[in-house]
Write an enzyme that holds these catalytic residues in place. Structure first.
Site, short mmCIF file in Angstrom:
data_model
loop_
_atom_site.label_atom_id
_atom_site.label_comp_id
_atom_site.label_asym_id
_atom_site.label_seq_id
_atom_site.Cartn_x
_atom_site.Cartn_y
_atom_site.Cartn_z
N HIS A 7 -9.56 2.38 4.49
CA HIS A 7 -8.35 1.78 3.90
C HIS A 7 -7.15 1.98 4.80
O HIS A 7 -6.32 1.07 4.98
CB HIS A 7 -8.06 2.43 2.54
CG HIS A 7 -8.91 1.91 1.42
ND1 HIS A 7 -8.60 2.11 0.10
CD2 HIS A 7 -10.04 1.19 1.42
CE1 HIS A 7 -9.51 1.54 -0.66
NE2 HIS A 7 -10.40 0.98 0.11
N PHE B 84 -5.44 9.11 -4.06
CA PHE B 84 -4.24 8.53 -4.68
C PHE B 84 -3.88 7.29 -3.88
O PHE B 84 -3.64 7.37 -2.67
CB PHE B 84 -3.06 9.50 -4.67
CG PHE B 84 -1.76 8.85 -5.11
CD1 PHE B 84 -1.32 9.00 -6.41
CD2 PHE B 84 -1.00 8.08 -4.23
CE1 PHE B 84 -0.14 8.39 -6.83
CE2 PHE B 84 0.18 7.47 -4.64
CZ PHE B 84 0.61 7.62 -5.94
N GLU B 85 -3.83 6.17 -4.57
CA GLU B 85 -3.35 4.92 -3.98
C GLU B 85 -2.68 4.11 -5.07
O GLU B 85 -3.17 4.05 -6.19
CB GLU B 85 -4.50 4.06 -3.44
CG GLU B 85 -5.29 4.61 -2.30
CD GLU B 85 -6.42 3.66 -1.89
OE1 GLU B 85 -6.67 3.55 -0.68
OE2 GLU B 85 -7.05 3.06 -2.79
N ILE B 86 -1.57 3.49 -4.73
CA ILE B 86 -1.03 2.39 -5.52
C ILE B 86 -0.96 1.22 -4.56
O ILE B 86 -0.35 1.33 -3.49
CB ILE B 86 0.35 2.70 -6.12
CG1 ILE B 86 0.28 3.92 -7.02
CG2 ILE B 86 0.89 1.50 -6.90
CD1 ILE B 86 1.62 4.36 -7.60
N TYR C 293 0.86 -1.19 0.00
CA TYR C 293 0.00 0.00 0.00
C TYR C 293 0.89 1.24 0.00
O TYR C 293 1.98 1.23 0.60
CB TYR C 293 -0.91 0.01 1.23
CG TYR C 293 -1.96 1.09 1.20
CD1 TYR C 293 -3.16 0.91 0.52
CD2 TYR C 293 -1.75 2.31 1.85
CE1 TYR C 293 -4.12 1.90 0.48
CE2 TYR C 293 -2.72 3.31 1.82
CZ TYR C 293 -3.90 3.10 1.12
OH TYR C 293 -4.84 4.09 1.08
#
Length: 423
Positions: free
Chosen positions: A346, A309-311, A252
């Site tokens: 999250h 924004f998440e990768i 994450y």
């Protein structure tokens, strides 16, 4: 004597013939240059006079050839269309060699978001994806129209996929008391809590928290990068972020962190503590509880990673640990009886279910989503990556950011110059 005269006459005639031939050749092979739009020879006495406003310039006959014969066909075509020769295939794609991860961008959008998401796509493609050509998944609670598909697919270097969200993932669950939920929305509207009276926002938060990674279009992928409308990327990204995550054991990642609105999540931590008590086997050793709590989990300090924004790794979200977590929260009803956002949902999961070294801060990915900016700290990095963000706008080290807490928890040294970007 007679023969000598004949010879001289022959020489004179030959000379006249040669001069005549030379004149013919030169006059026929060298065009007379004319002024464009006038038809007047450049060496004409008229060239020394500028046309006056009451003496219009004569136009060349319809269909007449270009007065300057040295103009190339391509230039002539450009002149005819009154535009520059900006051909779609003028330059080869700037693709980086090497293996690709099983990854995709994912965007939740509606047809009315087209031009705002088009801006985001251009940012991502120009700064990153034109070099890597990753796919892009678009999800909507209604079918995408043809205009949305044509425009977005024309902007993206990878393949595009368009999906409709199942009704059961974008509606009130059977166990929700809708009258109670309505009263909550009315109360939040009176108290002017952001999105407090919105039904669609609640559906969105629930979907992003527990269902986007289970959509059939997402099942084929292992990694995702979430992109929302109207975001900006301020710096070049010259490496494969998905590969970096895999190679370094990350699951994450984030670029911005901050405190959540207390009024939207009054009982969220109670639900989390209920989950931890019920499923202690899912809580990771060496986790990031210190990012979430100042008293070892007794209370929540409201820090979270900003999830627009998440990768991240999709297999982690599909794990039993995360699914048990989401089911616990979902059944408690806080997505509708309060206004739980997917960002704290999250973030809390990542902080508790992952080891702290499995969470990554992308300092070099400069990012903006209204109203916050992440601009990399360090002048040389910004120069090297061709960044165009203002360091004064960087949110990382300001009082409402939680990024300093993340650095301290992980024993990371803050970048040189961070003091100049504090409040």
């Amino acid at each position: 004597m007679a023969s000598g005269s004949t010879r001289y006459i022959r020489y004179i005639l030959f000379a006249f013939f040669a001069l005549g031939a030379l004149y013919f050749l030169t006059s026929s092979s060298i065009p007379t240059a004319t002024l464009p739009g006038t038809g007047n020879p450049l060496n004409s006495p008229q060239d020394t006079k500028r046309p006056t406003s009451d003496a219009p310039r004569p136009l060349p006959p319809s269909g007449a050839p270009s007065p300057i014969s040295s103009v190339s066909p391509a230039a002539a075509a450009a002149s005819q269309s009154a535009t520059t020769p900006n051909t779609p295939t003028g330059l080869p794609p700037a693709t980086v060699a090497g293996e690709r991860m099983n990854a995709t961008f994912v965007t939740l959008a509606r047809n009315t978001d087209l031009w705002e998401i088009a801006k985001s796509i251009r940012q991502v493609e120009d700064r990153f994806n034109r070099k890597f050509n990753y796919d892009w998944v678009f999800l909507n609670d209604k079918p995408f129209d043809e205009t949305f598909k044509k425009v977005t697919s024309s902007l993206i270097s990878g393949k595009t996929h368009y999906g409709v969200i199942p009704t059961e993932h974008w509606s009130f669950p059977e166990f929700i008391d809708q009258d109670k939920a309505r009263k909550v929305r009315e109360d939040m509207a009176e108290r002017k809590i952001i999105y407090g009276d919105s039904i669609s926002y609640r559906h969105m938060c629930r979907f992003e928290s527990g269902f986007f990674f289970r959509h059939p279009l997402m099942n084929q992928f292992e990694w995702y990068w979430r992109v929302e409308p109207s975001v900006e990327l301020y710096c070049d990204i010259n490496y494969d972020t998905f590969k970096y995550m895999q190679d370094h054991g990350k699951k994450y990642s984030f670029v911005l962190s901050l405190y959540e609105y207390v009024e939207t999540i009054p009982t969220l931590w109670d639900s989390v503590k209920g989950y931890m008590k019920k499923h202690p086997e899912h809580i990771a050793q060496g986790n990031s509880m210190g990012f979430l709590s100042d008293n070892n989990g007794d209370t929540y300090n409201h820090c979270h990673f900003w999830s627009n924004f998440e990768i991240g790794n999709l297999n982690w979200l599909r794990s039993k640990a995360y699914l048990d977590y989401f089911e616990t929260l979902d059944k408690d009803g806080g997505f509708f009886y309060e206004r739980w956002g997917d960002a704290p949902v999250h973030s809390i999961a990542a902080a508790l279910l992952l080891k702290k070294e499995e969470i990554h801060f992308f300092n070099d990915i400069a990012y903006y989503h209204v109203p916050f900016t992440h601009c990399p700290t360090g002048q040389q990095m910004k120069l090297d990556l061709k960044c165009h963000c203002n360091p004064k706008d960087n949110f990382d080290w300001k009082g409402y950011s939680c990024t300093s807490r993340f650095f301290e928890l992980n024993g990371m040294t803050k970048p040189e110059g961070y003091q100049n970007e504090q409040d």
